[in-house]
Design a protein around this motif. Structure first.
Motif, PDB file in Angstrom:
ATOM      1  N   CYS A 284      87.873  20.771 133.872  1.00 56.86           N
ATOM      2  CA  CYS A 284      87.822  20.211 135.220  1.00 56.86           C
ATOM      3  C   CYS A 284      87.073  18.878 135.162  1.00 56.86           C
ATOM      4  O   CYS A 284      86.615  18.458 134.104  1.00 56.86           O
ATOM      5  CB  CYS A 284      87.161  21.186 136.200  1.00 56.86           C
ATOM      6  SG  CYS A 284      85.358  21.213 136.140  1.00 56.86           S
ATOM      7  N   ASN A 286      84.218  18.079 136.163  1.00 56.54           N
ATOM      8  CA  ASN A 286      82.824  18.252 135.740  1.00 56.54           C
ATOM      9  C   ASN A 286      82.707  18.511 134.237  1.00 56.54           C
ATOM     10  O   ASN A 286      81.777  18.039 133.585  1.00 56.54           O
ATOM     11  CB  ASN A 286      82.176  19.383 136.542  1.00 56.54           C
ATOM     12  CG  ASN A 286      80.686  19.460 136.295  1.00 56.54           C
ATOM     13  OD1 ASN A 286      79.966  18.494 136.537  1.00 56.54           O
ATOM     14  ND2 ASN A 286      80.230  20.593 135.767  1.00 56.54           N
ATOM     15  N   CYS A 287      83.675  19.265 133.662  1.00 53.69           N
ATOM     16  CA  CYS A 287      83.680  19.496 132.206  1.00 53.69           C
ATOM     17  C   CYS A 287      83.720  18.152 131.478  1.00 53.69           C
ATOM     18  O   CYS A 287      82.988  17.923 130.516  1.00 53.69           O
ATOM     19  CB  CYS A 287      84.921  20.288 131.774  1.00 53.69           C
ATOM     20  SG  CYS A 287      85.012  21.987 132.333  1.00 53.69           S
ATOM     21  N   CYS A 406      80.346  25.079 132.037  1.00 51.18           N
ATOM     22  CA  CYS A 406      80.529  24.154 133.164  1.00 51.18           C
ATOM     23  C   CYS A 406      80.018  24.808 134.445  1.00 51.18           C
ATOM     24  O   CYS A 406      80.351  25.955 134.745  1.00 51.18           O
ATOM     25  CB  CYS A 406      82.002  23.788 133.317  1.00 51.18           C
ATOM     26  SG  CYS A 406      82.344  22.829 134.802  1.00 51.18           S
ATOM     27  N   CYS A 409      83.445  25.226 136.819  1.00 45.20           N
ATOM     28  CA  CYS A 409      84.553  26.137 136.498  1.00 45.20           C
ATOM     29  C   CYS A 409      84.197  27.131 135.397  1.00 45.20           C
ATOM     30  O   CYS A 409      85.021  27.950 134.997  1.00 45.20           O
ATOM     31  CB  CYS A 409      85.810  25.355 136.118  1.00 45.20           C
ATOM     32  SG  CYS A 409      85.748  24.605 134.474  1.00 45.20           S
TER      33      CYS A 409
HETATM   34 ZN   LIG Z   1      84.630  22.564 134.493  1.00 39.73          ZN
END
Ligand SMILES: [Zn+2]
Length: 419
Positions: A284, A286-287, A406, A409
């Protein structure tokens, strides 16, 4: 020369389907080039047209198509006062095999002139050149949310309209400034307007059958309103410049299991990157952010609002303007083009078309592009003839795994949550 009048076939059909006697109906026309070309509408168009406005009167002609021009002229003149300018008169009827027909006359102070008439056809004919490459009828049903209608988002919106995408939600709260013009699809005609509304008008020029809704909101202050739009869409395209909004949109894309594309240009458009998030199947936003791939790069500052946010109030106008970074439209184009391609691949999923053959090639989730030998790309090898080293002016895809830790997710690695 004989005047040329363009008429929307759909509007003529609507007029013919209305019950009642032959009657005069007020429309509107826009004239160009010394009144030699007109675009005539029996109903007010949904976008802001260009050209010089002039009156247009439409009427149904009888079966024989006979019109007493002198009588008609008196009738029309008593109805509209064009202040010396021309009046476009449309005589619509039914031709062979129930197809609509339309004759046009242009009334000026000199008298009546017959005009050549052309129909702007219905949807299927408008996109005939895309046949085989894209499934236009399927794409017409697709809904896309585009966040950020600046130099990156606006060309993507336009390209998707050209491809025949039928439904758009455009989200941005900035207005078009003078400094935006050289890199934006809209021109001086649209100065001061909300980018959403100006782009909507451009978009309807390419696909008059598209449905476009707009939201002039700050994402971070209208979360539930924006999430409703994301939930109702097939694809989320993020071309905004704000980190916080990207994190919020990432959450919405995951919550609603909607694929999202994030694209941006970095400092002075020296390069850029594109990220595709397939929720729960890959990394995602954020990852990627916590992997450092898109961390620590300065994003483009293209709007006065952004400069004002970090400058003290007493700073002069000149200083503010120098804060706003320049970047060539041609340097932003590759990034917008890549996002458009990835969007069309996502939207064509499950439909056998020329576009789906690219799907396996675009297997990476994260792509990097370098326009110039600046910033992080300064020491990349020359383009030359080698293909074993990274050079500028070509795309690089990176495989990035989901981050099991993360914060956004990471908790759902085993299976995607029910949405
Ligand atoms: Zn993520």
């Amino acid at each position: 020369m004989t005047p040329l009048v363009y008429v929307f076939e759909e509007q003529v059909r609507d007029l013919l389907s209305q019950a009642g006697d032959v009657r005069l109906l007020d429309g509107v026309a826009y004239g160009f080039d010394d009144w030699t070309v007109f675009h005539a509408y029996t109903e007010k168009p949904s976008f802001t047209p260009s050209g010089h406005i002039c009156p247009c009167v439409a009427m149904r002609s009888d079966a024989t198509g006979f019109v007493d021009e002198e009588k008609l002229m008196l009738q029309v003149r008593s109805r509209v006062d064009p202040d010396g300018g021309p009046i476009v008169v449309l005589l619509v009827g039914t031709g062979v095999a129930d197809s609509p027909s339309c004759r046009a006359l242009v009334l000026t102070e000199k008298g009546v002139a017959g005009a050549d008439t052309r129909f702007v056809p219905r949807r299927s004919e408008l996109f005939s050149r895309n046949t085989g490459l894209l499934e236009t009828s399927a794409l017409a049903e697709k809904k896309v949310v585009i966040v950020g209608l600046g130099s990156g988002g606006s060309p993507i919106a336009l390209e998707l309209a050209r491809a025949g995408i039928g439904h758009f939600t455009l989200i941005d709260f900035d207005r078009l400034e003078l400094g935006n013009i050289s890199r934006h699809v809209c021109g001086v005609n649209d100065l001061g307007r909300y980018k959403t509304l100006a782009v909507r008008d451009q978009l309807l020029q390419k696909n008059p059958f598209a449905e476009v809704s707009t939201m002039e909101v700050n994402i971070n202050q209208a979360l539930s309103q924006v999430e409703d739009a994301v939930a109702a869409s097939d694809l989320l395209i993020v071309a905004s410049d704000n980190d916080q909004s990207r994190f919020n949109l990432n959450q919405m894309s995951l919550n609603n299991n909607k694929v999202a594309l994030y694209g941006r240009a970095i400092t002075r458009a020296a390069g850029g990157d594109v990220l595709r998030v397939r929720p729960w199947k890959g990394p995602c936003y954020n990852c990627i952010f916590s992997s450092g791939l898109i961390d620590g790069r300065e994003e483009e500052m293209s709007q006065k609002r952004q400069a004002l946010a970090i400058l003290p109030a007493y700073v002069e106008e000149d200083k503010i303007n120098t804060m706003i970074q320049v970047g060539l439209s041609s340097d932003i184009a590759p990034i917008a083009n890549m996002m458009t391609k990835m969007a069309l691949v996502e939207l064509s999923r499950g439909i056998e078309t020329g576009m789906s053959t690219v799907d396996e090639d675009l297997a990476s989730d994260f792509y990097v592009w370098a326009n110039r030998r600046e910033e992080a790309y300064a020491n990349w090898p020359r383009m030359g003839f080698k293909w074993t080293h990274p050079s500028i002016l070509r795309w690089y895809g990176a495989r990035v795994d989901r981050d099991p830790n993360c914060l956004v997710c990471g908790g759902h690695l085993e299976e995607e949550p029910a949405t």
